[in-house]
Enzyme design. Structure first.
Site, short mmCIF file in Angstrom:
data_model
loop_
_atom_site.label_atom_id
_atom_site.label_comp_id
_atom_site.label_asym_id
_atom_site.label_seq_id
_atom_site.Cartn_x
_atom_site.Cartn_y
_atom_site.Cartn_z
N SER A 1 5.05 4.17 -6.43
CA SER A 1 4.34 3.36 -7.41
C SER A 1 3.71 4.28 -8.44
O SER A 1 3.49 5.48 -8.19
CB SER A 1 3.23 2.56 -6.72
OG SER A 1 2.40 1.89 -7.66
N TYR B 1 -4.27 2.00 -1.09
CA TYR B 1 -2.91 1.87 -1.62
C TYR B 1 -2.52 3.11 -2.40
O TYR B 1 -1.42 3.65 -2.23
CB TYR B 1 -2.82 0.62 -2.49
CG TYR B 1 -1.45 0.33 -3.04
CD1 TYR B 1 -0.41 -0.05 -2.20
CD2 TYR B 1 -1.19 0.42 -4.41
CE1 TYR B 1 0.84 -0.34 -2.69
CE2 TYR B 1 0.07 0.13 -4.92
CZ TYR B 1 1.09 -0.26 -4.06
OH TYR B 1 2.33 -0.54 -4.56
#
Length: 264
Positions: free
Chosen positions: A142, A155
């Site tokens: 990501s 995350y």
């Protein structure tokens, strides 16, 4: 020439589903893994509608936190198709909570799913690829694997870990015929924010404005498909300002830190 065998985790929705459909259009043999078997069968039906035969799709339910199940899963793929050409580690969960509010069990779950599960399956598949002297390992990381943003401490930590692990793995195995790709999505229109973990571990349940305005998931899959086909080591994919953050982080980390703070 035998069909390419592509194994995709997190294949029951979002990027995983879209990528499975794109490989179906290319005629690949496809292995679909996630926890929800009913959703995997729905995706399998869509793959057949996209052009592959029923025997070219294997529905293989798998919880990536259950490491003990992975050797049997790998053998099931080999028994069906004989080889694994590409593994896309796409299973994952996001987060929407501040550090102060987040229960430690949420951090543990993020690490188990987004980090340890990807490592465990990669280690289970790697001996097969090394024995053949060929193969391709990929992970959906990501932009959060390079940029720290509010309400995603766990995350971001997990995705930074994936960038580091697979970059290091590439350095170990690339000379042995194994390609390693890190996929770096920005905001993609999926249910990632709805399914994200809140502070207590329940589903966040809301669609972020950034996600709702992000890149169409089919367009995202096309970019990833082309990048993997070209064996790119890193594949950025997105259309918004978040993609510029990748360059700002390289050129001026201090500027990026100020920009992120101003947005929070």
């Amino acid at each position: 020439m035998p069909s390419q065998t592509v194994w995709i985790t997190g294949a029951s929705s979002g990027i995983g589903e879209a990528l499975a459909l794109r490989y179906a259009q290319d005629g690949a043999d496809i292995v679909l893994s996630a926890r929800r078997e009913d959703e995997l069968r729905r995706v399998a039906d869509r793959c057949q509608q996209a052009g592959v035969a029923a025997d070219q799709v294997l529905v293989l339910p798998l919880d990536v936190t259950h490491w003990e199940a992975m050797p049997e899963a790998v053998q099931a793929v080999l028994d069906r198709f004989g080889h694994i050409d590409l593994l896309v580690n796409n299973a994952g969960v996001s987060q929407r909570s501040t550090c102060q509010d987040t229960d430690m069990s949420v951090y543990r779950q993020l690490m188990e799913v987004d980090v340890m599960g990807q490592i465990a399956l990669t280690k289970a598949v790697l001996p097969h690829m090394l024995s053949r002297g060929s193969g391709h390992l990929a992970v959906t990381a990501s932009v959060a694997g390079k940029v720290g943003v509010p309400q995603r401490t766990g995350y971001c930590a997990a995705k930074h870990a994936m960038m580091g692990f697979f970059d290091a793995l590439r350095a170990e195995v690339e000379d042995q015929g194994i390609h390693v790709s890190t996929i770096v999505p920005g905001f993609i229109r999926t249910d990632i924010s709805r399914n994200a973990l809140a502070a207590d571990g329940t589903a966040f349940g809301e669609l972020d404005p950034d996600i709702s305005g992000g890149m169409d998931v089919a367009d995202c899959a096309e970019v990833i498909f082309r990048g993997l086909s070209a064996r790119k080591r890193e594949i950025p994919v997105g259309k918004g300002k978040e993609m510029a953050a990748l360059w700002v982080k390289r050129l001026s980390p201090e500027l990026l830190f100020r920009l992120v703070k101003a947005r929070s």
